[in-house]
Each structure stands twice: as structure tokens, then as C-alpha cells.
Write a protein that holds these residues in place. Structure first.
Motif, PDB file in Angstrom:
ATOM      1  N   VAL A   1     -20.658  23.328 -18.939  1.00 38.91           N
ATOM      2  CA  VAL A   1     -22.103  23.251 -19.139  1.00 38.91           C
ATOM      3  C   VAL A   1     -22.806  23.591 -17.835  1.00 38.91           C
ATOM      4  N   THR A   2     -23.690  24.564 -17.860  1.00 34.92           N
ATOM      5  CA  THR A   2     -24.473  24.951 -16.687  1.00 34.92           C
ATOM      6  C   THR A   2     -25.943  25.046 -17.084  1.00 34.92           C
ATOM      7  N   THR A   3     -26.816  24.958 -16.102  1.00 39.46           N
ATOM      8  CA  THR A   3     -28.254  25.106 -16.342  1.00 39.46           C
ATOM      9  C   THR A   3     -28.625  26.574 -16.179  1.00 39.46           C
ATOM     10  N   TYR A   4     -29.238  27.135 -17.208  1.00 42.43           N
ATOM     11  CA  TYR A   4     -29.601  28.546 -17.187  1.00 42.43           C
ATOM     12  C   TYR A   4     -31.035  28.760 -16.715  1.00 42.43           C
ATOM     13  N   ALA A   5     -31.947  27.925 -17.181  1.00 37.79           N
ATOM     14  CA  ALA A   5     -33.361  28.106 -16.820  1.00 37.79           C
ATOM     15  C   ALA A   5     -34.080  26.769 -16.891  1.00 37.79           C
ATOM     16  N   GLY A   6     -35.101  26.656 -16.058  1.00 37.76           N
ATOM     17  CA  GLY A   6     -35.940  25.463 -16.074  1.00 37.76           C
ATOM     18  C   GLY A   6     -35.754  24.582 -14.854  1.00 37.76           C
TER      19      GLY A   6
ATOM     20  N   SER B   1     -22.309   7.691 -25.460  1.00 34.29           N
ATOM     21  CA  SER B   1     -23.178   6.556 -25.144  1.00 34.29           C
ATOM     22  C   SER B   1     -23.958   6.739 -23.847  1.00 34.29           C
ATOM     23  N   LYS B   2     -23.977   7.965 -23.313  1.00 31.68           N
ATOM     24  CA  LYS B   2     -24.694   8.206 -22.069  1.00 31.68           C
ATOM     25  C   LYS B   2     -25.430   9.535 -22.137  1.00 31.68           C
ATOM     26  N   ALA B   3     -26.716   9.497 -21.832  1.00 28.24           N
ATOM     27  CA  ALA B   3     -27.509  10.710 -21.687  1.00 28.24           C
ATOM     28  C   ALA B   3     -27.787  10.925 -20.204  1.00 28.24           C
ATOM     29  N   GLY B   4     -28.082  12.159 -19.805  1.00 33.49           N
ATOM     30  CA  GLY B   4     -28.376  12.420 -18.402  1.00 33.49           C
ATOM     31  C   GLY B   4     -28.489  13.898 -18.141  1.00 33.49           C
ATOM     32  N   TYR B   5     -28.456  14.256 -16.872  1.00 31.60           N
ATOM     33  CA  TYR B   5     -28.539  15.659 -16.480  1.00 31.60           C
ATOM     34  C   TYR B   5     -27.463  15.942 -15.431  1.00 31.60           C
ATOM     35  N   VAL B   6     -26.353  16.502 -15.880  1.00 33.65           N
ATOM     36  CA  VAL B   6     -25.253  16.853 -14.986  1.00 33.65           C
ATOM     37  C   VAL B   6     -24.596  18.129 -15.506  1.00 33.65           C
ATOM     38  N   ASP B   7     -24.485  19.144 -14.648  1.00 32.72           N
ATOM     39  CA  ASP B   7     -23.676  20.308 -14.981  1.00 32.72           C
ATOM     40  C   ASP B   7     -22.213  19.949 -14.750  1.00 32.72           C
ATOM     41  N   GLY B   8     -21.361  20.344 -15.677  1.00 39.93           N
ATOM     42  CA  GLY B   8     -19.954  19.996 -15.541  1.00 39.93           C
ATOM     43  C   GLY B   8     -19.173  20.442 -16.764  1.00 39.93           C
ATOM     44  N   VAL B   9     -17.940  19.998 -16.841  1.00 40.15           N
ATOM     45  CA  VAL B   9     -17.038  20.392 -17.927  1.00 40.15           C
ATOM     46  C   VAL B   9     -16.836  19.223 -18.880  1.00 40.15           C
ATOM     47  N   GLY B  10     -16.977  19.493 -20.171  1.00 40.09           N
ATOM     48  CA  GLY B  10     -16.649  18.522 -21.200  1.00 40.09           C
ATOM     49  C   GLY B  10     -17.360  17.195 -21.042  1.00 40.09           C
ATOM     50  N   GLY B  11     -16.572  16.126 -21.004  1.00 40.16           N
ATOM     51  CA  GLY B  11     -17.123  14.786 -20.915  1.00 40.16           C
ATOM     52  C   GLY B  11     -17.771  14.464 -19.596  1.00 40.16           C
ATOM     53  N   ASN B  12     -17.576  15.304 -18.581  1.00 38.92           N
ATOM     54  CA  ASN B  12     -18.241  15.084 -17.293  1.00 38.92           C
ATOM     55  C   ASN B  12     -19.670  15.617 -17.281  1.00 38.92           C
ATOM     56  N   ALA B  13     -20.015  16.461 -18.235  1.00 35.27           N
ATOM     57  CA  ALA B  13     -21.367  17.008 -18.319  1.00 35.27           C
ATOM     58  C   ALA B  13     -22.287  15.983 -18.995  1.00 35.27           C
ATOM     59  N   ARG B  14     -23.573  16.087 -18.715  1.00 37.39           N
ATOM     60  CA  ARG B  14     -24.557  15.227 -19.356  1.00 37.39           C
ATOM     61  C   ARG B  14     -25.726  16.079 -19.850  1.00 37.39           C
ATOM     62  N   VAL B  15     -26.150  15.780 -21.070  1.00 34.34           N
ATOM     63  CA  VAL B  15     -27.332  16.412 -21.649  1.00 34.34           C
ATOM     64  C   VAL B  15     -28.236  15.294 -22.154  1.00 34.34           C
ATOM     65  N   ASN B  16     -29.474  15.649 -22.461  1.00 36.34           N
ATOM     66  CA  ASN B  16     -30.419  14.626 -22.919  1.00 36.34           C
ATOM     67  C   ASN B  16     -31.354  15.230 -23.957  1.00 36.34           C
ATOM     68  N   GLY B  17     -30.896  15.228 -25.176  1.00 33.96           N
ATOM     69  CA  GLY B  17     -31.711  15.746 -26.266  1.00 33.96           C
ATOM     70  C   GLY B  17     -31.482  17.204 -26.580  1.00 33.96           C
ATOM     71  N   PRO B  18     -30.220  17.635 -26.790  1.00 33.19           N
ATOM     72  CA  PRO B  18     -30.005  19.030 -27.199  1.00 33.19           C
ATOM     73  C   PRO B  18     -30.634  19.272 -28.562  1.00 33.19           C
ATOM     74  N   GLY B  19     -31.615  20.167 -28.615  1.00 28.89           N
ATOM     75  CA  GLY B  19     -32.402  20.315 -29.823  1.00 28.89           C
ATOM     76  C   GLY B  19     -31.972  21.439 -30.734  1.00 28.89           C
ATOM     77  N   GLN B  20     -31.704  22.600 -30.174  1.00 35.91           N
ATOM     78  CA  GLN B  20     -31.307  23.752 -30.981  1.00 35.91           C
ATOM     79  C   GLN B  20     -30.485  24.677 -30.099  1.00 35.91           C
ATOM     80  N   GLY B  21     -29.602  25.447 -30.714  1.00 40.61           N
ATOM     81  CA  GLY B  21     -28.756  26.343 -29.929  1.00 40.61           C
ATOM     82  C   GLY B  21     -28.518  27.656 -30.640  1.00 40.61           C
ATOM     83  N   VAL B  22     -28.039  28.636 -29.876  1.00 43.06           N
ATOM     84  CA  VAL B  22     -27.760  29.947 -30.439  1.00 43.06           C
ATOM     85  C   VAL B  22     -26.592  30.566 -29.671  1.00 43.06           C
ATOM     86  N   PHE B  23     -25.709  31.240 -30.393  1.00 44.67           N
ATOM     87  CA  PHE B  23     -24.597  31.939 -29.755  1.00 44.67           C
ATOM     88  C   PHE B  23     -25.070  33.295 -29.242  1.00 44.67           C
ATOM     89  N   VAL B  24     -24.748  33.575 -27.973  1.00 47.32           N
ATOM     90  CA  VAL B  24     -25.160  34.819 -27.316  1.00 47.32           C
ATOM     91  C   VAL B  24     -23.912  35.520 -26.783  1.00 47.32           C
TER      92      VAL B  24
END
Length: 212
Positions: free
Chosen positions: A146-151, A90-113
Motif C-alpha cells: 500500500v502506497t500513497t499516490y496523491a493527496g 480493529s485498527k484504522a490509521g495512515y501507514v504505507d506498508g505491506v499487508g497487515g502493516n499498512a493502515r487505511v481509514n475509510g476506503p470508499g471506492q476502488g478501481v483496477f488500473v
């Protein structure tokens, strides 16, 4: 997605979000799980080993953004009910962190690397994803970090987190609602569909220099 080991097709429907499987051998359709919410733009990405799959819950009016996971049981030939592994229901945002402490806002697509630092570990892959409304590329580790890689770079230009700028991944680079992402294993290159910049962007992983 198609399961890499069994060849079974899995898909979901927008309106009520049932999750279906189709067996090409028996030509049978069966439901196997239900997602937490209805009327969501949902992306499903299976791990290369087939042991689990991530569900990316894209932006909607509820402003809830998260990544869920469902685990595959080889004995039962069945995925578990999805459960949230990063972000919040129930919460969107921008926070790097672990599990439920992290926040994302519109994860659109992903790929395993594949991450060479994980060689020999139970899971050798990071999950790179487009965080559309945060204008960033994020990484979800096998341990739920969850960490920020680019942008979101180029702070000297202005205070906006979006834009168009090349350069160092965190200090300079900017995106504008990145939506698609792919990894070319042959030359270890990531391609990003930068939607509102109307461009395909390229990130050479071998060129990345860790921050000090």
C-alpha cells in the motif's frame, strides 16, 4: 458487481452482511460467503479477469478499516470466504506498508488500473482506491504493498492533511474526503469524486513525474 467471465451478479446486504449470487440464466439466488462483520458499508470490486475481487470496508463506529479479498475458483464457480489483504480488522490509521502493516481509514471506492511495468506478469493491474478519512488516493499493488499516490500535500499552507489544492500529486495536491474514483483507459486518466470539496478532480497519469 457482475462477474466479467460468467455474467453472474454478486451483491451483499448491509444488515447482516450475507453475500449473494444471482444466476441470470437459472434465475436462482444463492448465498456463497459471509463477511467478517455486520452492518458495514461494503464495496466489492471484481478484477478485470474475474480471478478475484476486493472488498473495501468503509468507516464505521468500530474504526476498523481494511481491504479484504476473495478468490474465484473456476472449477467450482465459487468465490472463497473473504480474507484481509491490507489494513487491520480493529485498527484504522495512515501507514504505507505491506499487508497487515499498512493502515487505511475509510476506503470508499476502488478501481483496477493497468500498469505497463507489469506487462507479462500474472497480474498486470494496480488497485487505486479513495482513502476517505485520510484524504488521499492510495495504491494497492498485486503483492499487497500500500502506497500513497496523491493527496495530503501543501505542507507549507498548514498542518491539515485535508483541503483543496491542485498541483504535484504528493507535494501539492489535497483532497477533502474523496469518495469516488474511476479510470478512463482510453487516455489513462483518473477521475476522483472529492466529496467535501464538491468537485470532480482529474489526474492525468501521463503527467505524473516520479519523485526523486
Amino acid at each position: 458487481f457482475v462477474h466479467p467471465k460468467t455474467g453472474t451478479l454478486y451483491y451483499t446486504l448491509y444488515e447482516t452482511q450475507p453475500m449473494w449470487r444471482y444466476d441470470f440464466a437459472t434465475k436462482e439466488f444463492t448465498t456463497f460467503a459471509s463477511h467478517m462483520r455486520t452492518k458495514e458499508t461494503l464495496r466489492m470490486v471484481v478484477h478485470p479477469t474475474g480471478k478475484y475481487a476486493y472488498l473495501l470496508r468503509l468507516y464505521s463506529s468500530q474504526q476498523n478499516s481494511y481491504i479484504a479479498r476473495m478468490d474465484y475458483n473456476e472449477v467450482l464457480d465459487k468465490f472463497s470466504e473473504p480474507y484481509i489483504i491490507a489494513g487491520h480488522a480493529s485498527k484504522a490509521g495512515y501507514v504505507d506498508g505491506v499487508g497487515g502493516n499498512a493502515r487505511v481509514n475509510g476506503p470508499g471506492q476502488g478501481v483496477f488500473v493497468k500498469n505497463e511495468d507489469y506487462t507479462g506478469a500474472e497480474d498486470e493491474y494496480d488497485f487505486y482506491l479513495t482513502d476517505r478519512h485520510n484524504h488521499a488516493i492510495r495504491i494497492l499493488s498485486p503483492l499487497g504493498q500500500v502506497t500513497t499516490y496523491a493527496g495530503r500535500g501543501s505542507a507549507s499552507l498548514n498542518s491539515n492533511p485535508w483541503g483543496y489544492a491542485n498541483g504535484r500529486l504528493r507535494e501539492d495536491a489535497r483532497f477533502n474526503r474523496p469518495k469516488g474514483i474511476a479510470w478512463d483507459e482510453r487516455d489513462n486518466t483518473i477521475y476522483v469524486g472529492d466529496a467535501n470539496n464538491y468537485r470532480i478532480r482529474k489526474i492525468g497519469l501521463e503527467e505524473d513525474v516520479p519523485e526523486e
